[in-house]
Design a protein around this motif. Structure first.
Motif, short mmCIF file in Angstrom:
data_model
loop_
_atom_site.label_atom_id
_atom_site.label_comp_id
_atom_site.label_asym_id
_atom_site.label_seq_id
_atom_site.Cartn_x
_atom_site.Cartn_y
_atom_site.Cartn_z
N GLY A 189 39.85 -7.46 7.22
CA GLY A 189 39.44 -8.71 6.60
C GLY A 189 38.55 -8.46 5.40
O GLY A 189 38.13 -7.33 5.13
N TYR A 190 38.26 -9.52 4.68
CA TYR A 190 37.37 -9.40 3.52
C TYR A 190 36.46 -10.61 3.50
O TYR A 190 36.93 -11.75 3.39
N PRO A 191 35.15 -10.43 3.64
CA PRO A 191 34.23 -11.57 3.73
C PRO A 191 34.18 -12.35 2.43
O PRO A 191 34.23 -11.79 1.33
N SER A 206 38.38 0.55 9.34
CA SER A 206 38.84 -0.75 8.88
C SER A 206 38.46 -0.99 7.42
O SER A 206 39.26 -1.49 6.61
N VAL A 207 37.23 -0.64 7.07
CA VAL A 207 36.78 -0.82 5.69
C VAL A 207 37.55 0.09 4.74
O VAL A 207 37.99 -0.33 3.66
N LEU A 208 37.75 1.35 5.12
CA LEU A 208 38.53 2.27 4.29
C LEU A 208 39.94 1.74 4.10
O LEU A 208 40.49 1.77 2.98
N SER A 209 40.53 1.22 5.17
CA SER A 209 41.87 0.65 5.09
C SER A 209 41.93 -0.49 4.08
O SER A 209 42.83 -0.57 3.24
N LEU A 256 32.05 9.60 1.26
CA LEU A 256 31.90 8.30 1.91
C LEU A 256 30.80 8.36 2.97
O LEU A 256 30.84 9.22 3.86
N LYS A 257 29.86 7.44 2.88
CA LYS A 257 28.85 7.32 3.93
C LYS A 257 29.49 6.64 5.12
O LYS A 257 29.92 5.49 5.04
N TRP A 258 29.57 7.35 6.26
CA TRP A 258 30.38 6.89 7.39
C TRP A 258 29.51 6.30 8.50
O TRP A 258 28.44 6.82 8.81
#
Length: 527
Positions: free
Chosen positions: A50-52, A74-77, A251-253
């Motif tokens: 999703g995207y806020p 999810s964010v990377l995707s 990337l900060k994971w």
């Protein structure tokens, strides 16, 4: 003086002195794929993301240096899908020369968030995931057509990437990296020696999309452009003669501790799977190969943080008449919507509806933000912006320099620029006079090369690509058509704008304007 200076001069002169091979004709029937092909590789489907609504383009353009958010799968995707993943199929009646081919499915025109020179999508994205990641450690290739990660190697090789980056690399201490490469044949089959110029802009466009997307969510994207390129190429199993490694994004994971002292293999290891080429005949081009060689020769010698300061964009000339400009619009469109709506206008501009000052001001402000691409460049602004105004409410036609500090224009020359613009444009897919304005970013290319060496050419064009992506996305958010082109007489622009003494190189033109109403379009969303 390195070879990159010669190549830069040839690019500037190519409108008058064609680059070799001047008689080159692409073999379209034997063209390469638009992405790599690894048959038999296991695929990891990426989750829906999703995207806020609060993740607006305005926040993304702000590029908050204090962003402390963390990536997860999810964010990377979501970032990959919205930047380089295919999101829909588009057809429209417009003026580009490939229009007759697009209705045929094998040649379909697929849309995506990031712009690309020639529409050939050559940037390859690899994800090197270490022990802190959500999947077994390894090297993955992002398949844009399938929105999946294809596993090329199993094992924690993040130590190799850390070692290749060396001391002083930007970004967090991590074991999660995105590695951006260019397989040259995917573009050179069409553009031959000119392709190095075009594809290095594609890297900037891709990275800027990530910076906009991530910044809107409080995430940092800080690209490294200096690293041991041969070492990373060996890890990915590619030849540096055929493919350049242009950028690494740490990337900060989420949930991962500081990985600065983490293990991860640092012994020689390589992806064994090989990309299978579609073309039966693959050609090589001398200038392209030389540019790859000289820009990768000292890739591990990261310049000092202030090395680019002497090459920064000059401020606008305060002696030129100042013209007030309306404030830029607050961009409250979410980044995903702006990226999904982004497209090239291809000759559909309509001068009957002038551009508002607010719309123009918004695009100019976005371009200035894009000229700072972060990472190894620090906060240095490399690009300066000019505008040829034809149809903008409340602005007299003429050529102007943009003053970002005062958010105003400085008049260079009065009069309608349409005849000059069209006379010095090579192609037939745009009527530049019908655009509201033509924006021209310049970089002091020679100064950059003198400051940081031949590899600086990649940085010059990355900055220009980032500017183009910023303008494309802002134009989408303010309901303007936009088009970007490289086919113009650079020397004529230097003469028209009086840039010879400043050493500024106009590298790209960006047209913005309102389009004709009720266009004949087909649009099919797949994401």
């Amino acid at each position: 003086m390195g070879y990159a200076h010669e190549y830069a001069a040839a690019i500037m002169q190519r409108g008058r002195v064609p680059m070799d091979p001047a008689d080159f004709v692409p073999n379209w029937s034997d063209g390469p794929r638009k992405a790599k092909f690894y048959p038999g590789a296991d695929s990891l489907p990426l989750p829906a993301a999703g995207y806020p609504a609060h993740a607006t383009l305005g926040r993304g353009l702000a590029q908050d240096a204090g962003a402390d958010g963390e990536f997860d799968l999810s964010v990377l995707s979501g970032m990959l899908r919205d930047s380089y993943g295919l999101t829909g199929r588009r057809l429209g009646v417009q003026a580009n020369t490939d229009l007759s081919a697009l209705p045929h499915y094998p040649l379909a025109n697929w849309s995506r968030g990031s712009a690309s020179g020639g529409g050939l999508y050559p940037v390859s994205v690899h994800w090197v995931s270490g022990a802190a990641g959500p999947v077994p450690p390894g090297v993955h290739y992002y398949s844009t057509r399938h929105h999946t990660m294809q596993r090329l190697l199993t094992g924690d090789v993040s130590g190799e990437v850390r070692a290749a980056l060396g001391e002083g690399a930007p970004g967090p201490a991590t074991d999660q990296y995105l590695v951006l490469g260019i397989k040259y044949w995917q573009n050179s089959f069409k553009y031959n020696n000119f392709s190095f110029h075009a594809v290095s802009m594609d890297v900037g466009a891709c990275v800027q999309t990530w910076r906009l997307w991530a910044g809107a969510r409080g995430l940092a994207v800080e690209p490294a452009f200096w690293f041991d390129e041969e070492r990373l190429a060996a890890l990915l199993g590619v030849s540096t003669r055929e493919e350049g490694i242009f950028a690494v994004v740490p990337l900060k994971w989420a949930g991962a501790a500081d990985r600065s002292g983490a293990a991860g293999t640092t012994a020689p290891v390589s992806v064994r799977r090989r990309d299978v080429e579609r073309s039966r005949t693959v050609l090589t081009f001398d200038a392209l190969e030389r540019m790859q060689a000289v820009t990768s020769a000292h890739a591990a010698a990261r310049p000092a943080p202030d090395a680019l300061a002497p090459a920064a964009a000059h401020p606008a000339d305060p002696t030129l008449p100042e013209v007030a400009l309306a404030p830029a619009r607050a961009l409250d469109t979410d980044v995903r919507t702006a990226l999904r709506d982004r497209r090239s206008s291809f000759g559909r501009f309509d001068a009957q509806r002038p551009v508002s000052q607010e719309q123009l001001a918004t695009c100019l402000a976005a371009a200035t933000t894009g000229s700072r691409i972060g990472g190894d460049t620090g906060g240095t602004r490399l690009a300066k912006l000019y505008a040829f105004v034809s149809h903008v409410e409340g602005l007299a036609p003429g050529s102007y320099a943009y003053d970002p500090e005062a958010h105003s224009l400085r008049l260079i020359k009065e009069g309608r620029p349409g005849e000059f613009l069209q006379k010095n444009y090579f192609l037939s897919n745009y009527n530049l006079e019908q655009a509201g304005a033509v924006l021209v970013p310049t970089v002091r290319t020679t100064a950059v090369l003198d400051a940081v060496g031949d590899r600086g050419y990649r940085l010059v064009n990355a900055a220009i690509g980032a500017v183009a992506q910023s303008v494309y996305t802002a134009a989408s958010a303010v309901d303007l058509g936009c088009g970007v082109a490289l086919g113009f007489d650079n020397i004529s622009y230097i003469e028209e704008l009086g840039l010879a003494e400043t050493g500024e190189a106009p590298l790209l033109i960006m047209m913005v304007g309102n389009e004709r109403p009720a266009p004949a379009d087909f649009r099919y969303e797949i994401a």
